[in-house]
Scaffold this motif. Structure first.
Motif, short mmCIF file in Angstrom:
data_model
loop_
_atom_site.label_atom_id
_atom_site.label_comp_id
_atom_site.label_asym_id
_atom_site.label_seq_id
_atom_site.Cartn_x
_atom_site.Cartn_y
_atom_site.Cartn_z
N GLU A 99 14.39 6.82 8.86
CA GLU A 99 14.86 7.84 9.82
C GLU A 99 14.38 9.23 9.45
O GLU A 99 14.18 10.09 10.32
CB GLU A 99 16.38 7.81 9.89
N ARG A 100 14.23 9.48 8.16
CA ARG A 100 13.84 10.80 7.68
C ARG A 100 12.35 10.93 7.44
O ARG A 100 11.87 11.97 6.95
CB ARG A 100 14.64 11.14 6.42
N GLY A 101 11.59 9.89 7.76
CA GLY A 101 10.15 9.94 7.60
C GLY A 101 9.71 10.02 6.16
O GLY A 101 8.68 10.65 5.85
N LEU A 102 10.46 9.38 5.26
CA LEU A 102 10.17 9.46 3.83
C LEU A 102 9.30 8.29 3.38
O LEU A 102 9.26 7.24 4.02
CB LEU A 102 11.48 9.47 3.04
N GLN A 149 9.50 -4.03 -1.58
CA GLN A 149 8.82 -2.78 -1.25
C GLN A 149 7.70 -2.42 -2.23
O GLN A 149 7.05 -1.38 -2.07
CB GLN A 149 9.84 -1.63 -1.19
N GLY A 150 7.51 -3.24 -3.26
CA GLY A 150 6.46 -2.96 -4.23
C GLY A 150 6.71 -1.69 -5.03
O GLY A 150 5.78 -0.91 -5.28
N LEU A 210 17.11 1.45 3.54
CA LEU A 210 15.75 1.56 4.06
C LEU A 210 15.73 2.24 5.43
O LEU A 210 14.80 2.99 5.75
CB LEU A 210 15.11 0.18 4.13
N ALA A 211 16.76 1.99 6.23
CA ALA A 211 16.84 2.65 7.53
C ALA A 211 16.98 4.16 7.36
O ALA A 211 16.37 4.94 8.11
CB ALA A 211 18.02 2.10 8.33
N ALA A 212 17.78 4.59 6.37
CA ALA A 212 17.95 6.02 6.11
C ALA A 212 16.64 6.65 5.66
O ALA A 212 16.32 7.79 6.04
CB ALA A 212 19.03 6.24 5.06
#
Length: 213
Positions: free
Chosen positions: A45-48, A73-74, A40-42
């Motif tokens: 970080e990429r604004g996805l 996260q649904g 989830l951090a990755a």
């Protein structure tokens, strides 16, 4: 264009891939076996914008985090093929057997079949059913990006194990030669473990499936 990032997770060093559309920044995660905060951090970080979980098959190192990630996260779980239902049913037992954190039970929101497609943003990937490692194993092929995410079907210099319940060496060889080779020699193979390779490299030199073997 489809973009991707591969992160080895869990003690099994399973290649979890995050794939996304570079226009919409919508993303899917392929085979979230574990280490969900890192994944989830990755993404963040990429604004996805994470939209789906795609599973190649239901072994614990590939699917162990899918239920929890979907709940928190649904997200819909897409795949694998129905042939892996018994592996999904046995995830808790797999967790205990291999020393993984307890895997949450789940039912896929959508089963996949040979010839299906999956979409993320403006990117469409084709689905091929490639049994052998497991009965319900599928792969995700992006023709536009020239990449195929193959789970444990094919590795650099090797192939998936076939000694687990439901495995078939003959089926696996047929899947590789009949469904992966036609994707073309230039296609990059993203395996479930180990380094990337290419169809051409494996067709020429993989001792298990090279032409002439």
């Amino acid at each position: 264009m489809l973009q991707s990032l591969t992160l080895p997770v869990t003690p099994f060093q399973q290649n979890c891939s995050i794939v996304w559309c570079d226009v919409t920044h919508e993303a899917a995660v392929i085979d979230p076996g574990g280490e969900l905060p890192r994944l989830l951090a990755a993404v963040q970080e990429r604004g996805l914008h994470l939209k789906a979980i795609w599973l190649t098959h239901a072994h614990i190192d590939h699917a162990g985090g899918a239920g929890q990630l979907a709940r928190e996260q649904g997200l819909p779980i897409v795949g694998p093929h129905p042939g892996d239902q018994f592996w999904i049913d046995g995830l808790a037992q797999q967790s205990r057997m291999f020393g993984f954190p307890p895997a949450e039970a789940f039912e896929p929101d959508r089963w996949l079949h040979d010839g299906d497609t999956v979409r993320i943003g403006e990117e469409v990937l084709s689905v091929r059913h490639c049994p052998g490692h497991t009965p319900g194993h599928v792969v995700f092929h992006s023709a536009s990006a020239g990449r195929v995410f193959v789970g444990d079907v094919l590795f650099a210099g090797s192939i998936g194990r076939t000694d687990f319940p439901g495995g078939s060496h003959r089926q696996l060889i047929d899947s590789i030669r009949g469904r992966l080779w036609p994707m073309g020699d230039a296609t990059i193979v993203v395996p479930g473990h180990g380094p990337e390779t290419s169809i051409g490299r494996e067709r020429a030199g993989n001792p298990y499936v090279a032409e002439g073997v």
